[in-house]
Design a protein around this motif. Sequence first.
Motif, PDB file in Angstrom:
ATOM      1  N   LEU A  18     -13.068 -29.675 -63.695  1.00 53.66           N
ATOM      2  CA  LEU A  18     -12.962 -30.284 -65.015  1.00 53.66           C
ATOM      3  C   LEU A  18     -11.566 -30.859 -65.196  1.00 53.66           C
ATOM      4  CD1 LEU A  18     -14.686 -27.472 -67.102  1.00 53.66           C
ATOM      5  CD2 LEU A  18     -15.696 -29.628 -66.375  1.00 53.66           C
ATOM      6  N   SER A  19     -11.497 -32.029 -65.836  1.00 55.08           N
ATOM      7  CA  SER A  19     -10.211 -32.669 -66.136  1.00 55.08           C
ATOM      8  C   SER A  19     -10.282 -33.283 -67.532  1.00 55.08           C
ATOM      9  CB  SER A  19      -9.902 -33.785 -65.139  1.00 55.08           C
ATOM     10  OG  SER A  19      -9.856 -33.295 -63.841  1.00 55.08           O
ATOM     11  N   PHE A  20      -9.162 -33.256 -68.231  1.00 53.48           N
ATOM     12  CA  PHE A  20      -9.111 -33.916 -69.529  1.00 53.48           C
ATOM     13  C   PHE A  20      -9.030 -35.422 -69.360  1.00 53.48           C
ATOM     14  CE2 PHE A  20      -7.307 -29.816 -71.105  1.00 53.48           C
ATOM     15  CZ  PHE A  20      -8.242 -29.595 -72.111  1.00 53.48           C
ATOM     16  N   ILE A  21      -9.674 -36.126 -70.253  1.00 59.34           N
ATOM     17  CA  ILE A  21      -9.480 -37.565 -70.397  1.00 59.34           C
ATOM     18  C   ILE A  21      -8.513 -37.704 -71.566  1.00 59.34           C
ATOM     19  CG2 ILE A  21     -10.559 -39.777 -70.938  1.00 59.34           C
ATOM     20  CD1 ILE A  21     -13.187 -38.583 -69.845  1.00 59.34           C
ATOM     21  N   ARG A  22      -7.424 -38.433 -71.357  1.00 57.33           N
ATOM     22  CA  ARG A  22      -6.377 -38.517 -72.381  1.00 57.33           C
ATOM     23  C   ARG A  22      -6.176 -39.967 -72.831  1.00 57.33           C
ATOM     24  NH1 ARG A  22      -3.401 -33.672 -72.378  1.00 57.33           N
ATOM     25  NH2 ARG A  22      -3.905 -32.326 -70.610  1.00 57.33           N
ATOM     26  N   ASP A  23      -5.726 -40.097 -74.077  1.00 51.57           N
ATOM     27  CA  ASP A  23      -5.398 -41.427 -74.590  1.00 51.57           C
ATOM     28  C   ASP A  23      -3.987 -41.803 -74.155  1.00 51.57           C
ATOM     29  OD1 ASP A  23      -3.645 -40.098 -76.283  1.00 51.57           O
ATOM     30  OD2 ASP A  23      -4.825 -40.439 -78.100  1.00 51.57           O
ATOM     31  N   GLU A  24      -3.504 -42.935 -74.642  1.00 49.00           N
ATOM     32  CA  GLU A  24      -2.180 -43.412 -74.228  1.00 49.00           C
ATOM     33  C   GLU A  24      -1.041 -42.500 -74.671  1.00 49.00           C
ATOM     34  OE1 GLU A  24      -3.540 -45.080 -78.012  1.00 49.00           O
ATOM     35  OE2 GLU A  24      -4.357 -45.343 -76.019  1.00 49.00           O
ATOM     36  N   LYS A  25      -1.290 -41.621 -75.657  1.00 45.75           N
ATOM     37  CA  LYS A  25      -0.279 -40.655 -76.103  1.00 45.75           C
ATOM     38  C   LYS A  25      -0.473 -39.294 -75.435  1.00 45.75           C
ATOM     39  CE  LYS A  25       0.321 -42.891 -80.526  1.00 45.75           C
ATOM     40  NZ  LYS A  25       0.210 -42.766 -81.985  1.00 45.75           N
ATOM     41  N   LEU A  26      -1.322 -39.273 -74.411  1.00 41.94           N
ATOM     42  CA  LEU A  26      -1.644 -38.075 -73.636  1.00 41.94           C
ATOM     43  C   LEU A  26      -2.399 -37.008 -74.437  1.00 41.94           C
ATOM     44  CD1 LEU A  26       1.600 -37.697 -71.498  1.00 41.94           C
ATOM     45  CD2 LEU A  26      -0.518 -38.903 -70.937  1.00 41.94           C
ATOM     46  N   GLY A  33     -16.222 -33.925 -66.019  1.00 41.65           N
ATOM     47  CA  GLY A  33     -16.635 -32.818 -65.163  1.00 41.65           C
ATOM     48  C   GLY A  33     -17.391 -33.307 -63.947  1.00 41.65           C
ATOM     49  N   ILE A  34     -17.130 -32.658 -62.833  1.00 35.80           N
ATOM     50  CA  ILE A  34     -17.838 -32.962 -61.588  1.00 35.80           C
ATOM     51  C   ILE A  34     -18.355 -31.639 -61.035  1.00 35.80           C
ATOM     52  CG2 ILE A  34     -17.656 -33.842 -59.230  1.00 35.80           C
ATOM     53  CD1 ILE A  34     -15.330 -35.605 -60.227  1.00 35.80           C
ATOM     54  N   ALA A  35     -19.640 -31.588 -60.763  1.00 33.75           N
ATOM     55  CA  ALA A  35     -20.235 -30.390 -60.171  1.00 33.75           C
ATOM     56  C   ALA A  35     -20.765 -30.749 -58.785  1.00 33.75           C
ATOM     57  CB  ALA A  35     -21.358 -29.860 -61.043  1.00 33.75           C
ATOM     58  N   ARG A  36     -20.502 -29.881 -57.825  1.00 35.58           N
ATOM     59  CA  ARG A  36     -20.915 -30.100 -56.446  1.00 35.58           C
ATOM     60  C   ARG A  36     -21.818 -28.941 -56.021  1.00 35.58           C
ATOM     61  NH1 ARG A  36     -15.741 -30.344 -53.546  1.00 35.58           N
ATOM     62  NH2 ARG A  36     -15.443 -31.675 -55.316  1.00 35.58           N
ATOM     63  N   ASP A  37     -22.955 -29.249 -55.425  1.00 35.62           N
ATOM     64  CA  ASP A  37     -23.879 -28.216 -54.933  1.00 35.62           C
ATOM     65  C   ASP A  37     -23.315 -27.645 -53.635  1.00 35.62           C
ATOM     66  OD1 ASP A  37     -25.944 -26.658 -53.944  1.00 35.62           O
ATOM     67  OD2 ASP A  37     -27.496 -28.164 -54.270  1.00 35.62           O
ATOM     68  N   ILE A  38     -22.983 -26.345 -53.641  1.00 41.12           N
ATOM     69  CA  ILE A  38     -22.434 -25.687 -52.448  1.00 41.12           C
ATOM     70  C   ILE A  38     -23.378 -24.584 -51.955  1.00 41.12           C
ATOM     71  CG2 ILE A  38     -20.036 -26.240 -52.992  1.00 41.12           C
ATOM     72  CD1 ILE A  38     -19.760 -23.299 -53.987  1.00 41.12           C
ATOM     73  N   THR A  39     -24.659 -24.700 -52.288  1.00 44.97           N
ATOM     74  CA  THR A  39     -25.640 -23.678 -51.930  1.00 44.97           C
ATOM     75  C   THR A  39     -25.704 -23.451 -50.426  1.00 44.97           C
ATOM     76  OG1 THR A  39     -26.925 -24.250 -53.884  1.00 44.97           O
ATOM     77  CG2 THR A  39     -28.055 -22.981 -52.174  1.00 44.97           C
ATOM     78  N   LYS A  40     -25.768 -24.523 -49.642  1.00 40.24           N
ATOM     79  CA  LYS A  40     -25.857 -24.371 -48.185  1.00 40.24           C
ATOM     80  C   LYS A  40     -24.641 -23.631 -47.642  1.00 40.24           C
ATOM     81  CE  LYS A  40     -28.778 -28.346 -47.227  1.00 40.24           C
ATOM     82  NZ  LYS A  40     -28.864 -29.661 -46.583  1.00 40.24           N
ATOM     83  N   ARG A  41     -23.456 -23.955 -48.161  1.00 42.78           N
ATOM     84  CA  ARG A  41     -22.236 -23.288 -47.701  1.00 42.78           C
ATOM     85  C   ARG A  41     -22.265 -21.802 -48.050  1.00 42.78           C
ATOM     86  NH1 ARG A  41     -16.842 -25.049 -50.453  1.00 42.78           N
ATOM     87  NH2 ARG A  41     -17.174 -23.232 -51.743  1.00 42.78           N
ATOM     88  N   LYS A  42     -22.675 -21.454 -49.272  1.00 44.14           N
ATOM     89  CA  LYS A  42     -22.726 -20.057 -49.691  1.00 44.14           C
ATOM     90  C   LYS A  42     -23.740 -19.272 -48.863  1.00 44.14           C
ATOM     91  CE  LYS A  42     -20.617 -18.404 -52.355  1.00 44.14           C
ATOM     92  NZ  LYS A  42     -19.304 -17.765 -52.185  1.00 44.14           N
ATOM     93  N   LEU A  43     -24.893 -19.863 -48.563  1.00 41.03           N
ATOM     94  CA  LEU A  43     -25.901 -19.180 -47.751  1.00 41.03           C
ATOM     95  C   LEU A  43     -25.396 -18.981 -46.322  1.00 41.03           C
ATOM     96  CD1 LEU A  43     -29.142 -20.903 -49.076  1.00 41.03           C
ATOM     97  CD2 LEU A  43     -28.247 -18.635 -49.666  1.00 41.03           C
ATOM     98  N   ALA A  44     -24.678 -19.965 -45.771  1.00 46.19           N
ATOM     99  CA  ALA A  44     -24.113 -19.829 -44.427  1.00 46.19           C
ATOM    100  C   ALA A  44     -23.051 -18.727 -44.407  1.00 46.19           C
ATOM    101  CB  ALA A  44     -23.511 -21.160 -43.965  1.00 46.19           C
TER     102      ALA A  44
END
Length: 93
Positions: A18-26, A33-44
């Motif tokens: 997660l990251s904030f989106i900020r205006d010109e005054k910060l 938000g970005i979510a990545r599926d890591i199911t295969k990695r966790k099962l391995a």
Amino acid sequence: MLCNYHKDGHIIYTETTLSFIRDEKLKPIGVLGIARDITKRKLAEKRLSDGELRYRKLVTEMNQGLAVHEIILDKTAKPSIIFFLMSIRLTKN
């Protein structure tokens, strides 16, 4: 890492950033938000951990010793070369 349920009921693991989106005054004005599926990695990782525990138990419960060999098979799946890699003498306290 989050554990979630897929709409069909099976468990999926996700890694979220997660990251904030900020205006010109910060000043924060939103969240990206970005979510990545890591199911295969966790099962391995789980399979690897289970295998390590199984072999650790095997070695710790031995009362003789252990020899490790590498066996190279020919095209018909018959052993063609056998390398002796190491030997460990185990002693119980």
